[in-house]
Design an enzyme around this catalytic site. Structure first.
Site, PDB file in Angstrom:
ATOM      1  N   LYS A  45       0.755  -1.229  -0.148  1.00  0.00           N
ATOM      2  CA  LYS A  45       0.238  -0.217  -0.030  1.00  0.00           C
ATOM      3  C   LYS A  45       0.727   0.880  -0.455  1.00  0.00           C
ATOM      4  O   LYS A  45      -0.049   2.750  -0.633  1.00  0.00           O
ATOM      5  CB  LYS A  45      -0.724  -0.218   1.318  1.00  0.00           C
ATOM      6  CG  LYS A  45      -1.813  -1.253   1.513  1.00  0.00           C
ATOM      7  CD  LYS A  45      -2.610  -1.462   2.743  1.00  0.00           C
ATOM      8  CE  LYS A  45      -3.424  -2.435   2.761  1.00  0.00           C
ATOM      9  NZ  LYS A  45      -3.677  -2.696   4.638  1.00  0.00           N
ATOM     10  N   GLY A  46       2.145   1.228   0.477  1.00  0.00           N
ATOM     11  CA  GLY A  46       2.606   1.652   0.604  1.00  0.00           C
ATOM     12  C   GLY A  46       3.165   3.537  -0.202  1.00  0.00           C
ATOM     13  O   GLY A  46       3.475   4.611  -0.370  1.00  0.00           O
ATOM     14  N   GLU A 101       7.886   2.070  -5.544  1.00  0.00           N
ATOM     15  CA  GLU A 101       8.114   2.039  -4.503  1.00  0.00           C
ATOM     16  C   GLU A 101       8.286   2.504  -3.825  1.00  0.00           C
ATOM     17  O   GLU A 101       8.869   4.155  -4.209  1.00  0.00           O
ATOM     18  CB  GLU A 101       9.252   0.548  -4.127  1.00  0.00           C
ATOM     19  CG  GLU A 101       9.204  -0.319  -4.087  1.00  0.00           C
ATOM     20  CD  GLU A 101       8.311  -0.822  -2.552  1.00  0.00           C
ATOM     21  OE1 GLU A 101       7.860   0.328  -2.170  1.00  0.00           O
ATOM     22  OE2 GLU A 101       8.416  -1.589  -2.129  1.00  0.00           O
ATOM     23  N   ASP A 102       7.749   2.810  -2.478  1.00  0.00           N
ATOM     24  CA  ASP A 102       7.937   3.931  -1.606  1.00  0.00           C
ATOM     25  C   ASP A 102       9.743   3.958  -1.123  1.00  0.00           C
ATOM     26  O   ASP A 102      10.342   5.321  -0.144  1.00  0.00           O
ATOM     27  CB  ASP A 102       6.888   4.063  -0.478  1.00  0.00           C
ATOM     28  CG  ASP A 102       6.428   2.686   0.533  1.00  0.00           C
ATOM     29  OD1 ASP A 102       7.517   1.577  -0.278  1.00  0.00           O
ATOM     30  OD2 ASP A 102       6.172   2.132   1.718  1.00  0.00           O
ATOM     31  N   ASP A 105      14.365  -0.773   2.276  1.00  0.00           N
ATOM     32  CA  ASP A 105      14.717  -0.473   3.579  1.00  0.00           C
ATOM     33  C   ASP A 105      15.960  -2.151   3.401  1.00  0.00           C
ATOM     34  O   ASP A 105      17.292  -1.333   3.104  1.00  0.00           O
ATOM     35  CB  ASP A 105      13.390  -0.922   3.788  1.00  0.00           C
ATOM     36  CG  ASP A 105      14.384  -0.814   5.870  1.00  0.00           C
ATOM     37  OD1 ASP A 105      15.384  -0.977   5.877  1.00  0.00           O
ATOM     38  OD2 ASP A 105      13.557  -1.260   6.639  1.00  0.00           O
ATOM     39  N   PHE A 155      12.396   5.565  11.900  1.00  0.00           N
ATOM     40  CA  PHE A 155      11.524   5.397  10.932  1.00  0.00           C
ATOM     41  C   PHE A 155      10.747   6.023  10.147  1.00  0.00           C
ATOM     42  O   PHE A 155      10.339   6.955  10.920  1.00  0.00           O
ATOM     43  CB  PHE A 155      10.410   4.133  12.308  1.00  0.00           C
ATOM     44  CG  PHE A 155       9.604   3.303  11.384  1.00  0.00           C
ATOM     45  CD1 PHE A 155       9.368   2.420  11.004  1.00  0.00           C
ATOM     46  CD2 PHE A 155       8.414   4.098  12.372  1.00  0.00           C
ATOM     47  CE1 PHE A 155       8.517   1.420  10.646  1.00  0.00           C
ATOM     48  CE2 PHE A 155       7.558   3.136  11.563  1.00  0.00           C
ATOM     49  CZ  PHE A 155       7.447   2.481  11.084  1.00  0.00           C
ATOM     50  N   ARG A 168      -0.498   6.948   6.871  1.00  0.00           N
ATOM     51  CA  ARG A 168      -0.180   6.926   4.741  1.00  0.00           C
ATOM     52  C   ARG A 168      -0.602   8.043   4.667  1.00  0.00           C
ATOM     53  O   ARG A 168      -0.282   9.054   3.578  1.00  0.00           O
ATOM     54  CB  ARG A 168      -1.432   5.688   4.219  1.00  0.00           C
ATOM     55  CG  ARG A 168      -0.951   5.024   4.912  1.00  0.00           C
ATOM     56  CD  ARG A 168      -1.619   3.234   4.079  1.00  0.00           C
ATOM     57  NE  ARG A 168      -0.986   2.456   4.933  1.00  0.00           N
ATOM     58  CZ  ARG A 168       0.466   0.978   4.745  1.00  0.00           C
ATOM     59  NH1 ARG A 168       1.190   2.561   3.888  1.00  0.00           N
ATOM     60  NH2 ARG A 168       0.186   0.220   4.941  1.00  0.00           N
TER      61      ARG A 168
END
Ligand code: IMP
Ligand code: MG
Length: 178
Positions: A45-46, A101-102, A105, A155, A168
């Protein structure tokens, strides 16, 4: 789980900084693909906000696909395991494909998706575009072809990124000290 509230957030990138960076990425992509058709693969969802805003800058014919992967649990760190919630895709053989992609990581999600597409299709091209790159956290060898911001080990929430499903919708990207 530790509760966080919007008051605990520090702003890392304002809405304006994000939009400027996305506009530059868009210009870059317009040059790269010229007017060739492009399939954008949005990793839900990011990436919902990033996909929507980036696509508005693109001038080539675009097709949008949406898949859903999850790797984060409800905490602050990646599980390393990728869960393909919905990975249905059309025929991508001989297509230009750009994964949107957001954030990268550990890299497990990106690696999984790139391998999945390579295994199933012979694309004309396959590139990876991530808004954020947390290079310092990488566990597998993968780099985005395009990214806007390199960040250190924080984070983040906002602009698609969540903490336990929340935040979000924030137009900016913030972080919480952990
Ligand atoms: P990776 O598999 O460890 O590279 O993680 C990728 C996914 O984890 C991203 O697509 C995000 O959805 C999520 N993620 C990674 N870092 C953060 C963060 O700082 N905040 C929120 N979600 C994150
Ligand atoms: Mg993501």
């Amino acid at each position: 789980m530790k509760m966080i509230t919007e008051g605990d957030l520090k702003i890392l990138y304002t809405a304006d900084e994000i939009q400027k960076a996305i506009s530059s990425l868009g210009e870059c992509l317009n040059k790269r693909y010229n007017r060739e058709e492009l399939y954008l693969i949005c990793v839900l969802k990011g990436s919902v906000m990033f996909m929507a805003d980036l696509s508005k800058h693109l001038k080539m014919p675009i097709r949008m696909e949406f898949i859903r992967l999850s790797s984060y649990g409800s905490g602050f760190s990646s599980t390393g395991k990728v869960n393909a919630v919905d990975i249905s895709l059309p025929d991508l053989n001989d297509k230009n494909v750009l994964i949107v992609e957001d954030i990268i990581d550990t890299g497990h999600t990106a690696r999984f998706l790139v391998d999945f597409i390579k295994h199933n299709f012979k694309t004309r091209s396959l590139k990876f575009c991530s808004l954020l790159d947390k290079k310092i956290k990488r566990e597998v060898n993968i780099e985005p072809d395009y990214y806007a911001f390199e960040i250190d080990d924080k984070f983040l929430v906002g602009y698609g990124l969540d903490y336990d499903g929340y935040y979000r919708n924030l137009p900016y990207i913030g972080y919480v000290e952990t």
